[in-house]
Design an enzyme around this catalytic site. Sequence first.
Site, mmCIF file in Angstrom:
data_model
loop_
_atom_site.group_PDB
_atom_site.id
_atom_site.type_symbol
_atom_site.label_atom_id
_atom_site.label_comp_id
_atom_site.label_asym_id
_atom_site.label_seq_id
_atom_site.Cartn_x
_atom_site.Cartn_y
_atom_site.Cartn_z
ATOM 1 N N ARG A 238 0.930 -1.323 0.021
ATOM 2 C CA ARG A 238 -0.232 0.083 -0.173
ATOM 3 C C ARG A 238 1.135 0.601 0.034
ATOM 4 O O ARG A 238 0.788 2.488 -0.450
ATOM 5 C CB ARG A 238 -0.719 0.169 1.397
ATOM 6 C CG ARG A 238 -2.169 -1.116 1.393
ATOM 7 C CD ARG A 238 -3.256 -0.876 2.522
ATOM 8 N NE ARG A 238 -3.679 -2.689 2.512
ATOM 9 C CZ ARG A 238 -3.547 -2.856 3.238
ATOM 10 N NH1 ARG A 238 -2.720 -2.905 4.060
ATOM 11 N NH2 ARG A 238 -4.537 -4.658 3.286
ATOM 12 N N PHE B 58 -11.607 -3.400 -5.907
ATOM 13 C CA PHE B 58 -11.541 -4.327 -5.057
ATOM 14 C C PHE B 58 -10.843 -4.083 -3.445
ATOM 15 O O PHE B 58 -9.548 -4.696 -3.302
ATOM 16 C CB PHE B 58 -10.786 -6.031 -5.232
ATOM 17 C CG PHE B 58 -11.085 -5.937 -6.720
ATOM 18 C CD1 PHE B 58 -12.304 -7.184 -7.252
ATOM 19 C CD2 PHE B 58 -10.389 -6.013 -7.926
ATOM 20 C CE1 PHE B 58 -12.130 -7.920 -7.663
ATOM 21 C CE2 PHE B 58 -11.027 -6.349 -9.056
ATOM 22 C CZ PHE B 58 -11.547 -7.378 -9.251
ATOM 23 N N ASP C 97 -16.263 -1.952 -4.010
ATOM 24 C CA ASP C 97 -16.345 -3.700 -3.680
ATOM 25 C C ASP C 97 -17.119 -3.291 -4.012
ATOM 26 O O ASP C 97 -18.777 -2.573 -3.384
ATOM 27 C CB ASP C 97 -15.746 -3.508 -1.762
ATOM 28 C CG ASP C 97 -14.931 -4.694 -1.892
ATOM 29 O OD1 ASP C 97 -13.903 -5.235 -2.040
ATOM 30 O OD2 ASP C 97 -15.763 -6.001 -1.341
ATOM 31 N N ASP D 220 -6.490 -5.457 -7.272
ATOM 32 C CA ASP D 220 -6.876 -6.479 -5.981
ATOM 33 C C ASP D 220 -7.416 -7.203 -5.938
ATOM 34 O O ASP D 220 -8.131 -7.642 -4.615
ATOM 35 C CB ASP D 220 -5.999 -6.119 -5.043
ATOM 36 C CG ASP D 220 -5.601 -6.448 -3.959
ATOM 37 O OD1 ASP D 220 -4.807 -7.360 -3.801
ATOM 38 O OD2 ASP D 220 -5.594 -6.411 -2.091
ATOM 39 N N CYS E 198 -3.239 -13.225 -5.606
ATOM 40 C CA CYS E 198 -3.567 -14.024 -4.149
ATOM 41 C C CYS E 198 -3.403 -15.283 -4.009
ATOM 42 O O CYS E 198 -3.974 -16.183 -3.593
ATOM 43 C CB CYS E 198 -3.809 -12.835 -3.516
ATOM 44 S SG CYS E 198 -5.890 -12.929 -3.496
HETATM 45 N N1 SAH Z 1 -7.563 -4.477 -1.496
HETATM 46 C C1 SAH Z 1 -8.029 -5.065 -0.156
HETATM 47 C C2 SAH Z 1 -8.014 -6.168 -0.457
HETATM 48 C C3 SAH Z 1 -8.844 -6.997 -1.307
HETATM 49 S S1 SAH Z 1 -9.672 -8.411 -1.593
HETATM 50 C C4 SAH Z 1 -7.200 -4.108 0.967
HETATM 51 O O1 SAH Z 1 -5.922 -3.887 0.097
HETATM 52 O O2 SAH Z 1 -7.625 -4.601 1.965
HETATM 53 C C5 SAH Z 1 -10.554 -8.574 -2.212
HETATM 54 C C6 SAH Z 1 -12.100 -8.388 -2.307
HETATM 55 O O3 SAH Z 1 -12.441 -7.924 -3.427
HETATM 56 C C7 SAH Z 1 -12.421 -8.202 -1.576
HETATM 57 O O4 SAH Z 1 -13.524 -7.154 -0.882
HETATM 58 C C8 SAH Z 1 -13.833 -8.652 -1.745
HETATM 59 O O5 SAH Z 1 -14.944 -8.599 -1.587
HETATM 60 C C9 SAH Z 1 -14.054 -8.213 -3.788
HETATM 61 N N2 SAH Z 1 -15.075 -8.236 -4.011
HETATM 62 C C10 SAH Z 1 -14.766 -10.329 -4.808
HETATM 63 N N3 SAH Z 1 -15.100 -10.173 -5.949
HETATM 64 C C11 SAH Z 1 -15.902 -8.797 -6.711
HETATM 65 C C12 SAH Z 1 -15.916 -8.247 -7.367
HETATM 66 N N4 SAH Z 1 -16.966 -8.889 -8.681
HETATM 67 N N5 SAH Z 1 -16.645 -7.058 -7.239
HETATM 68 C C13 SAH Z 1 -15.917 -6.022 -6.012
HETATM 69 N N6 SAH Z 1 -15.244 -6.538 -5.576
HETATM 70 C C14 SAH Z 1 -15.286 -8.419 -5.541
#
Ligand code: SAH
Length: 411
Positions: free
Chosen positions: A228, A244, A267, A315, A355
């Site tokens: 980050r 995300f 998200d 992400d 991931c």
């Molecule tokens: N970048 C974040 C972690 C992301 S984890 C951090 O730094 O903390 C992945 C995220 O993607 C989750 O919060 C999940 O709710 C979201 N997600 C999953 N499918 C999705 C979609 N189709 N559209 C948007 N978000 C999604």
Amino acid sequence: MNDVSPLVDAAVPGLPTATVVLKPKRARPFFGRHPWVLDSAVAKVEGGPADGDVVDLTTHDGHFVARGLWNSQSRIRVRLYAFDAATKLDDALWRGRIAAAVALRRSLGLDDRTGAARLVNSEGDDLSGLIVDRYGEYLAVQVTALAMAVRLETICDALDAEVAPRGILLRGAERGLAKLEGLALADRLIRGTAPSGPIFVVEHGLKFGVDLAEGQKTGYYLDQRDNRQAAARHARGRRVLDMFCYSGGFAVACAVSGGARSVLAIDTSEKAAALARANAGLNGAANVTVEAVDAFEKLDALAAAGERFGMIVLDPPKFARSRAAVDDALRAYHRINRVAVGLLEPGGILVTCSCSGSVTRDHFHQMLSGVAQRAGRSIQILESRGAAADHPVSVSCLEGEYLTCVIARVP
Ligand code: SAH
């Protein structure tokens, strides 16, 4: 206190109750200290070990290879914890390993009581099947192996002795994993007290609310802590899209540490979006907007509207859950990265993550090469990063290396 799993047996012995004999020519990975003995490598079991018992692993002709813990319900029949016959897998060993893991985080400067860190990272700390995250004064424990579940009491004793937390919460393993191990663990408080609501932790000077009881993973994505900040270093003056976003880690870092002009964070989960909004507010980032919508649809809509960003963070959740799913996952990564590159202004920054453990760094770089080809634009890798140092990876178990975070420039 001591209200731990019904699986707990206080008198789990440290010495083997049985011998697991390998098939011919199957010992090499274990001489190489790989900790997972799959059912397909096992020729026979001498003795009748109960699940969680200590067993010795031998070659087909009886030579000692390693010592581990038995689970008849898992495809990983034996998890190995020692590679010499003198080491007992007793309470002293677990305590010592946990103490060593905690000492490593201390040496990394991650023992600040207001911060958050992964204290135990499974194979990376020679504790296959155990994950412990510290959020301020609380610990979240995740067991992904029955062998660790039956030793929860010892583990909690060691954690109490090493970090004296206010409370230890048990977070269920990922559902699929738990099923693979024959584990039935519900989320619950196992020691001390639970926080009454979300708690707040400091990461690189930023404040984040973490919902320990209901958050994703053990509450927060600690592995991206340094990524980050690395991303934020490129954010100054830019319009940033954080796809995300979960609780807004990248969005807040880019807005506050990085000095982004504005951040749009996306998200699909309403809960995540609410957390991200709260975290932006907590850090005084008035220029962060959060929308709870589907990222794939949003990317297409932004492209159709001709929007442009100076920086995009991707992400997504794990796309490949198994090795068989790698090709599909790479197609999905290609698709979102292709759209993102199209949304970037010249000289824009793409921060793109995977991931999925079965998608290797090489795969991911190749995928980006395909994106560059399709987009007809160069992509320069500035940094190809992994998880933060409190997520060590054992060279004997590279399966533990799951996170790729590429920071690239698109001229
Ligand atoms: N970048 C974040 C972690 C992301 S984890 C951090 O730094 O903390 C992945 C995220 O993607 C989750 O919060 C999940 O709710 C979201 N997600 C999953 N499918 C999705 C979609 N189709 N559209 C948007 N978000 C999604």
